[in-house]
Scaffold this active site. Structure first.
Site, mmCIF file in Angstrom:
data_model
loop_
_atom_site.group_PDB
_atom_site.id
_atom_site.type_symbol
_atom_site.label_atom_id
_atom_site.label_comp_id
_atom_site.label_asym_id
_atom_site.label_seq_id
_atom_site.Cartn_x
_atom_site.Cartn_y
_atom_site.Cartn_z
ATOM 1 N N ARG A 34 3.189 -14.693 18.462
ATOM 2 C CA ARG A 34 4.301 -13.849 18.020
ATOM 3 C C ARG A 34 4.723 -14.176 16.590
ATOM 4 O O ARG A 34 5.462 -13.414 15.975
ATOM 5 C CB ARG A 34 5.491 -14.013 18.967
ATOM 6 C CG ARG A 34 5.125 -13.880 20.434
ATOM 7 C CD ARG A 34 6.333 -13.925 21.337
ATOM 8 N NE ARG A 34 6.931 -12.599 21.461
ATOM 9 C CZ ARG A 34 8.047 -12.355 22.133
ATOM 10 N NH1 ARG A 34 8.708 -13.347 22.703
ATOM 11 N NH2 ARG A 34 8.526 -11.135 22.218
ATOM 12 N N GLU A 91 10.312 -16.910 17.486
ATOM 13 C CA GLU A 91 9.143 -17.622 16.952
ATOM 14 C C GLU A 91 8.908 -17.338 15.471
ATOM 15 O O GLU A 91 8.528 -18.234 14.709
ATOM 16 C CB GLU A 91 7.897 -17.250 17.759
ATOM 17 C CG GLU A 91 7.909 -17.728 19.204
ATOM 18 C CD GLU A 91 8.627 -16.787 20.149
ATOM 19 O OE1 GLU A 91 8.692 -17.104 21.360
ATOM 20 O OE2 GLU A 91 9.139 -15.742 19.689
ATOM 21 N N LYS A 106 23.008 -18.679 36.880
ATOM 22 C CA LYS A 106 21.607 -18.934 37.201
ATOM 23 C C LYS A 106 21.546 -19.896 38.392
ATOM 24 O O LYS A 106 22.190 -20.933 38.407
ATOM 25 C CB LYS A 106 20.896 -19.534 35.991
ATOM 26 C CG LYS A 106 19.388 -19.582 36.119
ATOM 27 C CD LYS A 106 18.730 -19.903 34.785
ATOM 28 C CE LYS A 106 17.222 -19.873 34.913
ATOM 29 N NZ LYS A 106 16.541 -20.092 33.622
#
Length: 642
Positions: A406, A378, A288
């Protein structure tokens, strides 16, 4: 440092010739390597000019180039997960000239958006959706007899989401022709290092190995003991060098891990896998922030950046000072969480992969044994909190409003139905600005109000937020405090923690004829309008239970009650006021102001509030228009009492 980003456009002679993704088909490997370098340089420049998500895009440069070279996009479908990986994809698919408008009003969205380009095959905002969506497309192609390749690119930890695991399991059952690419940038699962892993990965992707595997399978399946031995031997070899056995057991043909920055290797592997039948899984390792050293060293800090602001020159530079800014609401939450943890060793903090965004970094360091990052899961976060609450702990769940959606079933059935003692710090409530409709917290008051046993608070400033969190924590049941993104009105934050009376409002300004009932962080806008209209302003504080006594008093004393909230009008706090008035047969003019029945596009949060009339001037205009309409046809209270 951001100062290291280029401030003038780089030379991109080959990239200048690319108009759409299909323009890459005719390029050779050397040209594709040059395109990758030019693309990385241009991305560094463009994000520096506009701000936006940063590190993930730098990590998928080579993958993006390889995909658009190998596959016939947009006929072949590429479904991106964690949509902030797609800036390079947008540059290569005809939107380079619009990159200066990224995340601004009327400009490019920060995520894939179907209405923006035919190359954006699926709208993305929340994570862990790509495998499910890509599988749906693959099954649709199969059912309609369309020869189409479908690729899901999942990364930045999205593979940890329960939905992704569910999709993998189902794909192994349905066996669609699709490719899942795991962009493992150390924000997801671990990877094996060394030349042996790369060597075996190349073997497993080779056409010779694949043809031999198919042929031997046909022969050895007739001799069951030999087939079982061969299968176990292959699995053990893969298990020694790669985490592929899990995916093989789920029904995928696993290849990897490969170096995701080795463009020639990616091209060869994707070409070999292109025409394979059934579910395929390619595991690549990337860095990244690749190509920008500060981002490589701090991938979390450079996940997204603000644009580079021009500095004033000459005499003005000497007198220009930074505007004072108070703490962000997430920092208020983080400070409260640490203070509360010092007082109560039963407190545990839970977040679904939002430690930094939710202000939990200090808590995670000071109380590591009481900090739980469940990754992008979640539903699991909420039910785990319920289990903790069952056995004597006091969980605090830090979660964005848009992500709490969610876990709605778990909120109702696992927490509220059992009336468990779980406290929610709901961040990014209301309109959030540049991230747009996928990230707005526009619905939490609506979907929370209808759940029994819930207590819901909406603070109007930083100190009120701190004290409401403390009050919610003391409440022996499910309680949620929702607060916006960014900073507040810079209220003085008291060190002392004071328990507030739940369900009690406070009058902030006294006026005549009109009373504004404010729920949450729009209080400064309400006061701007009230000062022009000489209206009363009441900070309602609590959405559930609501202060019905003050509503009764206001209905009796004023001609018009105006409810104000940074939430959908449908089912929101204003609906609660309406319900109170109807139940008590109170006759008074009412104006509900909030987010209309529409998805609000990306832009600065100040612009968004102005678009829908939730800034000071907009509130003033709406009230004046309502008063004029009431005066033109509405009967007076004296008439209604006859």
């Amino acid at each position: 440092m951001l100062s290291d980003l280029p401030i003038i456009p780089p030379d991109t002679p080959l990239l200048d010739r690319i108009e759409q993704g299909d323009s890459l088909h005719a390029l050779n490997t050397l040209q594709l390597l040059q395109i990758s370098e030019e693309l990385r340089g241009y991305l560094l420049y463009s994000v520096g000019q506009t701000g936006g998500h940063f590190g993930a895009g730098l990590g998928v440069i080579e993958l993006t180039v390889a995909l658009h070279h190998i596959y016939n996009t947009p006929h072949d479908r590429i479904v991106w997960d964690v949509g902030h990986q797609t800036y390079p994809h947008k540059i290569l698919t005809g939107r380079r000239g619009q990159m200066h408008s990224m995340r601004q009003a009327d400009g490019l969205a920060g995520f894939p958006k179907r209405a923006e380009s035919e190359y954006d095959t699926f709208g993305v905002g929340h994570s862990s959706t790509s495998i499910s969506a890509a599988m749906g497309m693959a099954l649709a192609a199969r059912q309609q007899g369309i020869n189409r390749k479908v690729i899901a690119v999942i990364g930045d930890g999205a593979i940890t989401g329960g939905m992704a695991i569910e999709a993998l399991a189902h794909a192994g059952h349905e066996r669609p022709n699709m490719l899942v690419i795991l962009n493992d940038n150390q924000m997801s699962i671990g990877h094996n290092k060394g030349g042996l892993a790369t060597y075996f990965a190349k073997i497993w992707a080779s056409k010779f190995y694949i043809s031999m595997r198919k042929g031997s399978k046909k022969v050895l399946q007739k001799i069951q003991p030999a087939w079982e031995l061969a299968k176990r031997t292959e699995e053990h070899l893969k298990g020694m060098v790669a985490p592929g056995t899990l995916f093989e057991e789920l029904g995928f043909h696993y290849i990897g891990p490969l170096d995701g920055h080795d463009l020639p290797g990616l091209l060869q592997t994707l070409e070999n896998m292109k025409d394979l039948d059934g579910p395929q899984f390619l595991h690549i390792r990337t860095m990244k922030g690749k190509g920008f050293q500060p981002a490589e060293q701090d991938p979390v800090g450079y996940h997204a950046v603000n644009k580079i602001e021009a500095k004033p020159k000459g005499p003005l530079a000497a007198v220009t000072e930074a505007k004072p800014s108070g703490p962000k609401y997430q920092a208020v939450f983080g400070r409260w969480l640490c203070d509360m943890a010092e007082r109560d060793n039963r407190l545990v903090g839970i977040t679904p992969a939002m430690c930094e965004g939710s202000g939990m970094v200090e808590f995670s360091k000071r109380f590591p044994d009481r900090y739980y990052d469940v990754a992008i899961a979640e539903q699991h976060a909420l039910t785990m909190a319920a289990g903790m609450a069952c056995d004597g702990l006091k969980p605090v769940v830090a979660i964005y409003s848009t992500f709490l959606q969610r876990g709605y079933d778990q909120l109702i059935h696992d927490i509220a139905l059992q009336n468990l003692d779980v406290t929610f710090g709901i961040d990014r409530a209301g309109l959030v600005g540049e991230d747009g409709p996928t990230h707005h917290g526009a619905f939490d008051l609506s979907y929370l109000r209808c759940i029994p046993n819930m207590v819901i608070g909406a603070p109007s400033d930083e100190n009120e937020c701190r004290q409401m969190l403390y009050t919610a924590y003391q409440y022996p049941g499910p309680a949620a405090i929702r607060y916006p993104r960014g900073t507040g009105p810079r209220a003085l934050i008291a060190d002392e923690l004071v328990q507030m009376p739940i369900g009690k409002a406070r009058e902030v300004r006294s006026g005549k004829q009109v009373a504004i009932l404010n729920f949450g962080a729009l209080l400064p806008h309400a006061l701007l309008a009230a000062n022009q209209l000489n209206a009363t302003v009441v900070d309602m504080r609590w959405v559930k239970p609501m202060d019905t006594k003050i509503i009764e008093t206001l209905a009796d004393e004023y001609d018009l009650l105006v409810t104000l909230e940074d939430n959908a009008i449908s089912g929101g706090a204003g609906s609660g006021v309406n319900q109170c008035l109807v139940e008590r047969h109170l006759l008074v003019g009412v104006l509900n102001l909030g987010i209309p029945d529409a998805f609000i596009e990306h832009g600065a949060s100040e612009e968004q509030h102005a678009w829908i009339g939730l800034d000071g001037p907009g509130i003033e205009r709406a009230i004046k228009a309502k008063l004029n309409s009431v005066a033109s046809y509405a009967p007076t209270k004296e008439h209604l009492s006859l």
